[in-house]
Enzyme design. Structure first.
Site: not given
Length: 305
Positions: A149, A175-176, A280
């Site tokens: 990701d 984005e994260e 993650h």
């Protein structure tokens, strides 16, 4: 099988939210090298006007694909303290890597009473980014490592470019860690060659209802809910494609789709991506079959939406 050298090179680049310059340059160089072999040569938009984002315009776009380039990670604070960037899995003893003006850094994440520290033998300069150490493993069935990701979402977007005739392919940032690049990207798209629909090329979760080997996940909802009329159209197309897919229904999580929904533009959107386990963490896991389905589904949808 995926294109191994490109994937390995992509996975080796550190790109924590706010520090996407190196991966952006790598992608831009790849695009410049490959574009002559693509079915349609895109117009490329990049540079300081777009910060580290890259936009590719193919033909007359109807649909845009968004893939974020950043990853989760950590930042050094004071003394030996660390704070998170995005939402990394907090694993005591996990190996972190980075670099400051004094040289390369390899250290361990230490958790004491819920606070985060590193064990590097010297002070790390304030504001230094640290990432999970990469240990990429690829076999016939799975790909495992840190930052699937959204390295796999980026890989999917680059592969899509080979045959794309009409569409935007956009590589976004931040984005994260709360987003932030999508508003100006959407404004630019809508002023220059507007679209009415978008796909989010990102990686989702393995859950009790979405598993390895079931195909690409089409998200009916995460924390946010796309417009049902568009979802029905997309799912009908997916069903006609012969490509394996799974329908995802969750009540948490988000993506660049959130910023499309919250924007001033009437753009339909849907998250379409392979599911992963160990989210993650340094050991994210995606089935090769599901990645192949993701690649095929994007090519099909972009040709038919």
């Amino acid at each position: 099988m995926p294109k191994m050298k490109f994937l390995k090179d992509l996975f080796d680049i550190r790109s924590v939210s706010g520090d996407e310059f190196k991966v952006s340059q790598f992608l831009l160089n790849t695009i410049l090298q490959r574009k002559a072999t693509w079915k349609v040569a895109p117009i490329i938009y990049s540079g300081e006007e777009f910060h580290d984002c890259i936009l590719l315009k193919f033909g007359t776009p109807r649909t845009a694909v968004f893939a974020h380039m950043d990853t989760i990670g950590f930042m050094s604070r004071y003394e030996n303290q660390l704070i998170t960037v995005g939402g990394p899995e907090l694993i005591d003893g996990a190996t972190l890597v980075g670099e400051d003006s004094m040289g390369p850094i390899t250290c361990k994440l230490k958790i004491y009473n819920g606070d985060l520290f590193h064990d590097f033998p010297r002070a790390i300069e304030r504001g230094t980014y640290l990432s999970f150490e990469q240990n990429l493993k690829i076999d016939d069935d799975f790909i495992q490592g840190a930052y699937l990701d959204n390295r796999l979402g980026v890989y999917n977007a680059i592969e899509l470019c080979e045959e794309l005739e009409h569409g935007w392919v956009v590589f976004s940032t931040y984005e994260e860690h709360g987003g932030g690049s999508m508003p100006f990207l959407l404004d630019f798209i809508m002023k220059n060659s507007p679209i009415k629909q978008a796909l989010i090329s990102d990686i989702t979760w393995v859950t009790e209802g979405v598993g390895h080997g079931g195909g690409v996940a089409i998200s009916i909802r995460d924390k946010y809910i796309p417009r049902r009329k568009f979802l029905d159209k997309l799912i009908t197309l997916a069903a006609s494609s012969g490509i394996a897919y799974q329908l995802e229904v969750e009540d948490a999580g988000g993506s660049d789709g959130r910023e499309i929904q919250f924007s001033n533009h009437a753009i339909d959107w849907c998250f379409v991506g392979a599911p992963e386990d160990n989210v993650h963490s340094p050991n994210e896991l995606v089935a090769i079959h599901d990645l192949k389905c993701m690649l095929a589904m994007y090519k099909f949808l972009m040709a038919h939406l």
